[in-house]
Design a protein around this motif. Structure first.
Motif, PDB file in Angstrom:
ATOM      1  N   ALA A 228      30.841  35.983  68.576  1.00 53.70           N
ATOM      2  CA  ALA A 228      31.227  37.323  68.137  1.00 53.70           C
ATOM      3  C   ALA A 228      31.993  37.211  66.820  1.00 53.70           C
ATOM      4  CB  ALA A 228      32.086  37.993  69.199  1.00 53.70           C
ATOM      5  N   ALA A 229      31.685  38.097  65.904  1.00 49.36           N
ATOM      6  CA  ALA A 229      32.320  38.051  64.588  1.00 49.36           C
ATOM      7  C   ALA A 229      33.826  38.270  64.716  1.00 49.36           C
ATOM      8  CB  ALA A 229      31.710  39.100  63.673  1.00 49.36           C
ATOM      9  N   THR A 230      34.581  37.476  63.986  1.00 54.01           N
ATOM     10  CA  THR A 230      36.034  37.606  63.989  1.00 54.01           C
ATOM     11  C   THR A 230      36.504  38.160  62.646  1.00 54.01           C
ATOM     12  OG1 THR A 230      36.300  35.332  63.188  1.00 54.01           O
ATOM     13  CG2 THR A 230      36.337  35.673  65.571  1.00 54.01           C
ATOM     14  N   THR A 231      37.606  38.907  62.696  1.00 56.10           N
ATOM     15  CA  THR A 231      38.229  39.360  61.454  1.00 56.10           C
ATOM     16  C   THR A 231      38.932  38.169  60.823  1.00 56.10           C
ATOM     17  OG1 THR A 231      38.582  41.536  62.431  1.00 56.10           O
ATOM     18  CG2 THR A 231      39.832  41.004  60.438  1.00 56.10           C
ATOM     19  N   ARG A 232      38.787  38.002  59.511  1.00 57.78           N
ATOM     20  CA  ARG A 232      39.399  36.864  58.817  1.00 57.78           C
ATOM     21  C   ARG A 232      40.235  37.356  57.640  1.00 57.78           C
ATOM     22  NH1 ARG A 232      34.303  35.125  60.023  1.00 57.78           N
ATOM     23  NH2 ARG A 232      33.490  35.557  57.950  1.00 57.78           N
ATOM     24  N   VAL A 233      41.149  36.525  57.268  1.00 56.94           N
ATOM     25  CA  VAL A 233      42.012  36.827  56.137  1.00 56.94           C
ATOM     26  C   VAL A 233      41.975  35.630  55.191  1.00 56.94           C
ATOM     27  CG1 VAL A 233      44.043  35.943  57.356  1.00 56.94           C
ATOM     28  CG2 VAL A 233      44.344  37.539  55.453  1.00 56.94           C
ATOM     29  N   ARG A 234      41.974  35.901  53.877  1.00 56.56           N
ATOM     30  CA  ARG A 234      41.938  34.811  52.905  1.00 56.56           C
ATOM     31  C   ARG A 234      43.216  34.002  52.972  1.00 56.56           C
ATOM     32  NH1 ARG A 234      41.109  38.824  49.524  1.00 56.56           N
ATOM     33  NH2 ARG A 234      42.751  38.175  48.079  1.00 56.56           N
ATOM     34  N   ALA A 235      43.060  32.683  52.963  1.00 56.87           N
ATOM     35  CA  ALA A 235      44.212  31.783  52.912  1.00 56.87           C
ATOM     36  C   ALA A 235      44.213  31.155  51.528  1.00 56.87           C
ATOM     37  CB  ALA A 235      44.112  30.724  54.002  1.00 56.87           C
ATOM     38  N   GLU A 236      45.005  31.718  50.616  1.00 61.02           N
ATOM     39  CA  GLU A 236      44.970  31.331  49.210  1.00 61.02           C
ATOM     40  C   GLU A 236      45.832  30.089  48.958  1.00 61.02           C
ATOM     41  OE1 GLU A 236      43.003  32.539  47.226  1.00 61.02           O
ATOM     42  OE2 GLU A 236      42.665  34.670  47.517  1.00 61.02           O
ATOM     43  N   ALA A 237      45.317  29.203  48.126  1.00 60.23           N
ATOM     44  CA  ALA A 237      46.074  28.014  47.699  1.00 60.23           C
ATOM     45  C   ALA A 237      46.570  28.252  46.281  1.00 60.23           C
ATOM     46  CB  ALA A 237      45.186  26.776  47.740  1.00 60.23           C
ATOM     47  N   GLY A 238      47.876  28.221  46.099  1.00 55.45           N
ATOM     48  CA  GLY A 238      48.449  28.465  44.783  1.00 55.45           C
ATOM     49  C   GLY A 238      49.055  27.215  44.176  1.00 55.45           C
ATOM     50  N   THR A 239      49.814  27.410  43.103  1.00 62.60           N
ATOM     51  CA  THR A 239      50.415  26.275  42.388  1.00 62.60           C
ATOM     52  C   THR A 239      51.849  26.019  42.820  1.00 62.60           C
ATOM     53  OG1 THR A 239      51.106  27.770  40.613  1.00 62.60           O
ATOM     54  CG2 THR A 239      48.965  26.677  40.376  1.00 62.60           C
ATOM     55  N   GLU A 240      52.370  26.860  43.752  1.00 57.33           N
ATOM     56  CA  GLU A 240      53.755  26.660  44.148  1.00 57.33           C
ATOM     57  C   GLU A 240      53.916  25.334  44.887  1.00 57.33           C
ATOM     58  OE1 GLU A 240      51.812  29.083  45.148  1.00 57.33           O
ATOM     59  OE2 GLU A 240      51.947  29.510  47.281  1.00 57.33           O
ATOM     60  N   SER A 241      55.056  24.739  44.716  1.00 53.25           N
ATOM     61  CA  SER A 241      55.358  23.474  45.376  1.00 53.25           C
ATOM     62  C   SER A 241      55.778  23.742  46.813  1.00 53.25           C
ATOM     63  CB  SER A 241      56.489  22.750  44.642  1.00 53.25           C
ATOM     64  OG  SER A 241      56.956  21.665  45.416  1.00 53.25           O
ATOM     65  N   PRO A 242      55.361  22.884  47.739  1.00 54.46           N
ATOM     66  CA  PRO A 242      55.799  23.050  49.133  1.00 54.46           C
ATOM     67  C   PRO A 242      57.311  23.029  49.274  1.00 54.46           C
ATOM     68  CG  PRO A 242      53.975  21.497  49.002  1.00 54.46           C
ATOM     69  CD  PRO A 242      54.386  21.791  47.593  1.00 54.46           C
ATOM     70  N   GLU A 317      45.673  44.259  56.981  1.00 56.97           N
ATOM     71  CA  GLU A 317      44.995  42.962  57.059  1.00 56.97           C
ATOM     72  C   GLU A 317      44.275  42.597  55.766  1.00 56.97           C
ATOM     73  OE1 GLU A 317      42.352  43.301  60.354  1.00 56.97           O
ATOM     74  OE2 GLU A 317      43.947  43.242  61.878  1.00 56.97           O
ATOM     75  N   ASP A 318      44.446  43.407  54.708  1.00 52.58           N
ATOM     76  CA  ASP A 318      43.615  43.230  53.522  1.00 52.58           C
ATOM     77  C   ASP A 318      44.194  42.242  52.512  1.00 52.58           C
ATOM     78  OD1 ASP A 318      45.719  44.923  53.089  1.00 52.58           O
ATOM     79  OD2 ASP A 318      44.625  46.294  51.760  1.00 52.58           O
ATOM     80  N   ARG A 319      45.471  41.926  52.557  1.00 46.49           N
ATOM     81  CA  ARG A 319      46.015  41.020  51.557  1.00 46.49           C
ATOM     82  C   ARG A 319      45.986  39.575  52.081  1.00 46.49           C
ATOM     83  NH1 ARG A 319      51.126  44.231  52.372  1.00 46.49           N
ATOM     84  NH2 ARG A 319      52.396  43.108  53.912  1.00 46.49           N
ATOM     85  N   PRO A 320      45.889  38.605  51.187  1.00 47.63           N
ATOM     86  CA  PRO A 320      45.765  37.201  51.598  1.00 47.63           C
ATOM     87  C   PRO A 320      47.062  36.660  52.171  1.00 47.63           C
ATOM     88  CG  PRO A 320      45.995  37.334  49.221  1.00 47.63           C
ATOM     89  CD  PRO A 320      45.854  38.752  49.707  1.00 47.63           C
ATOM     90  N   ILE A 321      46.953  35.491  52.788  1.00 54.51           N
ATOM     91  CA  ILE A 321      48.123  34.772  53.272  1.00 54.51           C
ATOM     92  C   ILE A 321      48.228  33.464  52.490  1.00 54.51           C
ATOM     93  CG2 ILE A 321      48.046  35.803  55.558  1.00 54.51           C
ATOM     94  CD1 ILE A 321      46.664  33.351  56.601  1.00 54.51           C
ATOM     95  N   SER A 322      49.375  32.843  52.516  1.00 48.54           N
ATOM     96  CA  SER A 322      49.639  31.662  51.698  1.00 48.54           C
ATOM     97  C   SER A 322      49.373  30.369  52.470  1.00 48.54           C
ATOM     98  CB  SER A 322      51.093  31.673  51.213  1.00 48.54           C
ATOM     99  OG  SER A 322      51.442  30.421  50.641  1.00 48.54           O
ATOM    100  N   TYR A 375      52.352  34.702  61.520  1.00 52.11           N
ATOM    101  CA  TYR A 375      52.558  34.905  60.075  1.00 52.11           C
ATOM    102  C   TYR A 375      53.017  36.344  59.863  1.00 52.11           C
ATOM    103  CZ  TYR A 375      51.551  34.552  55.030  1.00 52.11           C
ATOM    104  OH  TYR A 375      51.632  34.520  53.654  1.00 52.11           O
ATOM    105  N   LEU A 376      54.201  36.516  59.283  1.00 57.34           N
ATOM    106  CA  LEU A 376      54.749  37.836  58.997  1.00 57.34           C
ATOM    107  C   LEU A 376      55.076  37.945  57.512  1.00 57.34           C
ATOM    108  CD1 LEU A 376      55.992  36.825  61.962  1.00 57.34           C
ATOM    109  CD2 LEU A 376      57.007  39.131  61.876  1.00 57.34           C
ATOM    110  N   ASP A 377      54.839  39.118  56.936  1.00 57.36           N
ATOM    111  CA  ASP A 377      55.243  39.337  55.549  1.00 57.36           C
ATOM    112  C   ASP A 377      55.512  40.816  55.312  1.00 57.36           C
ATOM    113  OD1 ASP A 377      52.729  40.519  55.331  1.00 57.36           O
ATOM    114  OD2 ASP A 377      51.872  38.938  54.090  1.00 57.36           O
ATOM    115  N   SER A 378      56.052  41.099  54.143  1.00 58.53           N
ATOM    116  CA  SER A 378      56.381  42.473  53.799  1.00 58.53           C
ATOM    117  C   SER A 378      56.380  42.633  52.287  1.00 58.53           C
ATOM    118  CB  SER A 378      57.747  42.857  54.364  1.00 58.53           C
ATOM    119  OG  SER A 378      58.075  44.185  54.019  1.00 58.53           O
ATOM    120  N   ALA A 379      55.816  43.738  51.828  1.00 60.01           N
ATOM    121  CA  ALA A 379      55.833  44.040  50.396  1.00 60.01           C
ATOM    122  C   ALA A 379      56.878  45.095  50.071  1.00 60.01           C
ATOM    123  CB  ALA A 379      54.447  44.525  49.954  1.00 60.01           C
ATOM    124  N   GLY A 380      57.387  45.749  51.100  1.00 60.61           N
ATOM    125  CA  GLY A 380      58.361  46.808  50.865  1.00 60.61           C
ATOM    126  C   GLY A 380      59.761  46.249  50.649  1.00 60.61           C
TER     127      GLY A 380
END
Length: 650
Positions: A228-242, A317-322, A375-380
């Protein structure tokens, strides 16, 4: 045949109600047998390599027996070799353990789909129609699942331009095609050299086969699963240091006690029969209300993939996760925290431009699954997350893990108890492991497979001094198979209290099972009456796995009999006789021995069974050598029950 039915019939598998009907139109013909080149492959020793053929002409359909060893029956009547019989609506064809019913196609809604002008395919069932599906490459977990949307056509093969490229000599240049329409999902083998398998069975050349959720497609070494198709979210790889991501040890601050109590109250309110998704959503919604963040996700993240599967979610669910934050949360004793107050979050390229100001992430510890994260985040705008709140998220991740494990353990424990109870009943119904009666001695052993199945065997003295012995295997697995096994086993012990012709005994059992069970429920059996003088009367009811061991000379016993018991009403059963010399043995096994597969998929087979017995010196050795050979071939655990009975005349 009427005009509406002309050139439009379906062959329905009454044994497997989930099997797709085989639809035929005028001018088509299907071959039935044990060989892989057959259109309907029945992998059973009671089925000949090329057993029978069904043909459809303009106004009629017919079946021809192709000289099969155990015969083809139509409505209980045995066809002679090369005999052709006309087929009509409702006719039942028995070939080995399989019961096939002839059905006329009905209304326009049931009309077949024409394929290449000749072969046709039955309409799609609800297995794939309207259910969002995707194909997962289990051989390459880093590959993203492919959504199966109408209009999609996926070519699989060794050519570099194939949609699913498999560089292996066992794969043809263009091996198979998956197609998606509004009617559902199908796979078609493109006349590949080594074949395409679905759930272990070969797909017939250029005949589309419907695919549904849970089906496993094998092309060479590549394993593809339909799910069954699952909802997915982009997991973006950036330049920030761990190192820019702060991690907070769970338990260091001892804060957020009140928030944690609130969360525990939520967990207590989760129904015991709920789902992981529903329970996860309840926890996530409470997390958002306590932390005042905007989004909470329970995700499964594989570092080899560019996205993560959303198991449950609350908020957008539309914005990526890190990916960096996820990687920093790999330690289940620490919570990863990315904040506007500890660094310029705009420098986090993985989520730059999304407006995110706070991120919290904690790994969810579940036995056997190390890829779950909260995974929790907030833009507000909100006050920065403090260490106590981060600890609260870490505790929530632990609670999520406990909830998920409790669901899994509850289901597994219920299943385990049911299986153990059924297996205990099966063991109690079996005859003693070893014993002697009227000049014969025996050794019997039955080992369970991974799934509850229906092997049964017994040996009992009859009033006239003869011995009744039997080995059987019920169709299917699970509780229904176990119940049918118990019925057949009890009935056979009762039959041993009377003296009658063996064919009469087997026929009466068959009629009893036919009247008391579903059409898909039957059993193969090998039944013997052993007289003190060495005369052995045999009835083989579709079983076909028995050997005569005379010293080092081991041969397959080919006996008269009939169809599996319970497969049809008023079935007739013939018998054969042999004389067993002193010291000679009869060894009978269930198909769990014959069909046990190695890691490479190769069956143990009759030839290996015979070779194993040739090196044996007695009944106990027979049983031990068979099980030792199976373990060497397939490993310690068996897919199916295996039962072996060896009887020697002293």
């Amino acid at each position: 045949m009427s005009e509406s039915a002309r050139a439009r019939i379906e062959i329905v598998d009454d044994v497997d109600p989930h099997a797709r009907p085989i639809a035929l139109q005028s001018g088509t013909k299907i071959l039935i047998g044990r060989e892989a080149d057959c259109d309907l492959c029945i992998d059973h020793p009671a089925v000949s390599r090329h057993h029978a053929a069904i043909s459809v002409a303009d106004e009629s359909a017919s079946i021809e027996d192709l000289g099969s060893r155990h015969g083809t029956r139509v409505n209980g009547r045995v066809l002679a070799a090369q005999q052709i019989a006309e087929l009509r609506e409702g006719d039942v064809i028995h070939i080995g353990p399989r019961a096939l019913r002839v059905r006329l196609s009905g209304s326009d809604a049931d009309a077949e789909i024409k394929i290449d002008g000749t072969a046709t395919m039955a309409p799609m069932s609800a297995r794939s129609r309207g259910v969002p599906l995707e194909v997962v490459n289990e051989s390459r977990p880093e590959a993203a699942p492919i959504a199966l949307r109408p209009g999609l056509r996926l070519e699989i093969g060794r050519l570099s331009d194939c949609d699913i490229f498999v560089d292996d000599p066992a794969v043809s240049r263009k091996h198979a095609i998956i197609e998606v329409t509004d009617m559902g999902v199908t796979v078609k083998d493109c006349r590949s050299r080594h074949g395409t398998r679905v759930n272990g069975q070969f797909v017939r050349n250029e005949r589309p086969l419907e695919l549904g959720e849970g089906d496993v497609l094998q092309v060479g070494p590549r394993i593809l699963r339909i799910r069954a198709a699952t909802t997915r979210v982009r997991a973006e790889a950036g330049t920030e240091s761990p190192t820019a991501v702060r991690t907070i040890a769970v338990g260091a601050q001892g804060g957020a006690e009140h928030a944690l109590r609130v969360l525990i109250d939520v967990v207590r309110s989760i129904p015991s029969d709920g789902t992981t998704e529903a329970a996860g959503r309840m926890v996530l919604e409470k997390l958002l209300s306590v932390t005042k963040l905007e989004r909470a996700l329970l995700v499964r993240f594989d570092p080899m993939r560019a996205d993560a599967d959303i198991i449950a979610g609350a908020g957008p669910e539309d914005r990526p996760i890190s990916r960096t934050v996820l990687a920093s949360a790999a330690d289940p004793l620490r919570v990863a925290h990315l904040s506007q107050s500890t660094m310029n979050i705009q420098a986090a390229a993985s989520i730059a431009g999304t407006g995110v100001r706070e991120v919290l992430c904690a790994r969810v510890v579940v036995e056997g699954d190390d890829q779950l994260y909260l995974y929790l985040d907030s833009a507000g705008a909100r006050a920065p997350v403090d260490a106590a709140m981060a600890e609260f998220v870490g505790a929530a991740a632990r609670i999520c893990g406990l909830v998920i494990e409790s669901f899994a353990r509850r289901r597994l424990e219920a299943l385990r108890l049911d299986v153990e109870r059924a297996r205990l009943v099966q063991r109690r119904l079996l005859s003693d492991e070893s014993g002697s009666l009227e000049g014969y001695s025996w050794h019997l052993e039955s080992l369970p497979g991974l799934m509850l199945a229906g092997d049964f065997a017994g040996i009992a003295r009859r009033p006239d001094g003869s011995v009744l012995a039997w080995v059987g295997d019920v169709s299917g697995k699970g509780a229904a198979a176990a119940m049918l096994m118990a019925s057949a086993q009890s009935w056979m012990f009762a039959a041993a209290t009377r003296v009658e012709a063996l064919g009469v005994t087997v026929q009466a059992l068959s009629q009893f099972l036919y009247e008391k069970s579903e059409p898909s429920e039957f059993a193969t059996m090998f039944v013997m009456v052993l007289d003190p003088n060495g005369l052995v009367t045999i009835c083989d009811a579709g079983h076909g796995i028995a050997f005569l061991a005379e010293g080092a000379n081991v041969t397959i016993i080919k006996a008269e009999g009939g169809l599996p018991v319970g497969a049809m009403t008023n079935g007739k059963y013939e018998t054969s006789s042999i004389t067993l010399a002193r010291g000679s043995r009869i060894v009978v096994a269930t198909d769990g021995a014959f069909e046990q597969r190695s890691a490479g998929g190769e069956m143990f087979g009759l030839e290996r069974l015979g070779t194993t017995l040739a090196n044996s010196g007695g009944t106990k050795d027979d049983v031990a050598h068979v099980f030792d050979g199976l373990r060497a071939h397939a490993g310690e655990s068996f897919d199916d029950d295996v039962t072996v009975l060896s009887i020697v005349r002293r």
